[in-house]
Design an enzyme around this catalytic site. Sequence first.
Site, PDB file in Angstrom:
ATOM      1  N   VAL A  55      -8.379  31.950   3.419  1.00  0.00           N
ATOM      2  CA  VAL A  55      -9.822  31.711   3.485  1.00  0.00           C
ATOM      3  C   VAL A  55     -10.032  30.332   4.080  1.00  0.00           C
ATOM      4  O   VAL A  55      -9.117  29.506   4.101  1.00  0.00           O
ATOM      5  CB  VAL A  55     -10.495  31.817   2.095  1.00  0.00           C
ATOM      6  CG1 VAL A  55     -10.485  33.252   1.586  1.00  0.00           C
ATOM      7  CG2 VAL A  55      -9.861  30.887   1.085  1.00  0.00           C
ATOM      8  N   SER A  56     -11.226  30.102   4.570  1.00  0.00           N
ATOM      9  CA  SER A  56     -11.493  28.840   5.264  1.00  0.00           C
ATOM     10  C   SER A  56     -11.774  27.666   4.341  1.00  0.00           C
ATOM     11  O   SER A  56     -11.533  26.522   4.702  1.00  0.00           O
ATOM     12  CB  SER A  56     -12.673  29.018   6.221  1.00  0.00           C
ATOM     13  OG  SER A  56     -12.350  29.981   7.192  1.00  0.00           O
ATOM     14  N   SER A  57     -12.324  27.927   3.151  1.00  0.00           N
ATOM     15  CA  SER A  57     -12.666  26.816   2.264  1.00  0.00           C
ATOM     16  C   SER A  57     -12.390  27.183   0.813  1.00  0.00           C
ATOM     17  O   SER A  57     -12.291  28.358   0.448  1.00  0.00           O
ATOM     18  CB  SER A  57     -14.136  26.430   2.430  1.00  0.00           C
ATOM     19  OG  SER A  57     -14.969  27.514   2.074  1.00  0.00           O
TER      20      SER A  57
END
Length: 186
Positions: A55-57
């Site tokens: 996931v990105s964050s």
Amino acid sequence: MKLSDWARQQGISSITAWRWFRAGKLPVPARQLPTGTILVEAPRSEGTTVLYARVSSADQKEDRERQVQRLQAFAQEQGWTEVTVVTDIGSGVNGKRKKLLRILRDPQVVRIVMEHRDRLARFGCDVLEAALAASGRHVVVIEDGDVTDDLVHDVLDIRTSACGRRYGRRSARHRARQALEAMGCG
């Protein structure tokens, strides 16, 4: 498999393989049949399968856990037994993700399973897949449809990365969206 076929796969001449067999230096188990044919025993381990969820964050923790559950269910359906789960947090544009690099360097990993191709990388997936295939490894993508891989999203990711370096990670996505809207792309 015949010794000559094994030698071809390893990129050595069959004569060299035969000499290694005679000297007892062949790095894999082999036996000679009464007909003279030398058979190389297939390795017993199929290798490790890595289930890769990214996931990105950090605030997308629930998304990451759902990815892992879907990947585990898929691996179980396929009957893969040696499975390792690797989760990562970071941009798909970032090529310096330590966990991903560790997976790519590990010769015991025979397949990397992910939900979408963009979990591996936003750009250059074809190159990574070709390099893995050259060493007898491969990428398995569960959802093969490119969900977010259109030009606007790619530009947004590049812009986010650039903004993150300039303004800090916290406001990068907001500034990138503003820039795209100003260009008329958003």
